[in-house]
Design an enzyme around this catalytic site. Structure first.
Site, PDB file in Angstrom:
ATOM      1  N   CYS A  46      31.592  63.722  35.910  1.00  0.00           N
ATOM      2  CA  CYS A  46      32.639  62.861  36.118  1.00  0.00           C
ATOM      3  C   CYS A  46      32.293  61.864  37.122  1.00  0.00           C
ATOM      4  CB  CYS A  46      33.983  63.709  36.730  1.00  0.00           C
ATOM      5  SG  CYS A  46      35.272  62.573  37.296  1.00  0.00           S
TER       6      CYS A  46
ATOM      7  N   CYS B 230      34.631  61.663  40.320  1.00  0.00           N
ATOM      8  CA  CYS B 230      34.682  62.861  41.018  1.00  0.00           C
ATOM      9  C   CYS B 230      33.315  62.594  42.016  1.00  0.00           C
ATOM     10  CB  CYS B 230      34.085  64.131  40.352  1.00  0.00           C
ATOM     11  SG  CYS B 230      35.590  64.420  39.186  1.00  0.00           S
TER      12      CYS B 230
END
Length: 189
Positions: free
Chosen positions: A113, A116
């Site tokens: 991600c 993230c």
């Protein structure tokens, strides 16, 4: 497998999950590594705290006026105040229980991600700023899937804020300002 190591799964196995999606499709901007925990103890000296090498002898400690070595149940459980601690499905609840009435912030992320990875360094900075808060991160891979489901994750990153072993706030997405506001709100209660 240590707390700082994690299994690597091919991105295709993680992206194929319909129940978990990344909040945005961004290229990987940076990587984040959690510093390893120290084996030092905190000792009381006069009215201040001092880091003491565990190898130092008791005789030297008495000469320096050290009252005694102190380890909190939180340190015993594996979390270190002032840094982000990687947790797994097996270590999460013992650390949360050991936190007692402290606020706990959990960053639920995946390796693939982009958002993230962008917010990870900011999350680390928050852990250094709020020394009265326990900061944890959970890689939502196949190994930790049972805990991720238990906590009700649908997108990554998701930040769960707990107090007294209960989830009291949630922030979805890499929304730094929302996360800071949520932490401040829970700390004030």
């Amino acid at each position: 497998m240590s707390l700082l190591q994690s299994s690597v799964y091919p991105p295709s196995t993680l992206r194929s999950s319909p129940s978990l999606s990344c909040t945005a499709a961004h290229p990987i901007a940076s990587s984040h590594r959690v510093p390893s925990t120290s084996n030092s103890f905190v000792a009381l000296e006069s009215s201040s705290l001092k880091t003491v090498n565990p190898i130092s002898s008791a005789k030297n400690n008495r000469r320096k006026g050290v009252v005694g070595k102190v380890r909190s149940s939180l340190e015993t459980a594996g979390a270190t105040v002032g840094q982000v601690t990687e947790v797994t499905k097996d270590t999460f609840w013992p650390i949360v229980n050991a936190a007692g009435d402290k606020t706990v912030v959990l960053d639920m992320y995946t390796q693939w991600c982009g958002p993230c990875k962008v917010i990870a360094p900011k999350f680390q900075e928050l852990s250094e700023k709020y020394l009265d808060v326990v900061f944890l991160k959970l890689d939502c891979n196949q190994e930790n899937k049972p805990l991720a489901k238990e906590l009700g994750i649908r997108v990554v990153p998701t930040f769960k804020i707990l107090k007294h072993n209960k989830i009291v706030k949630e922030v979805t997405g890499a929304k730094y300002d929302d996360l800071v506001a949520a932490i401040d709100t829970v700390r004030a209660t």
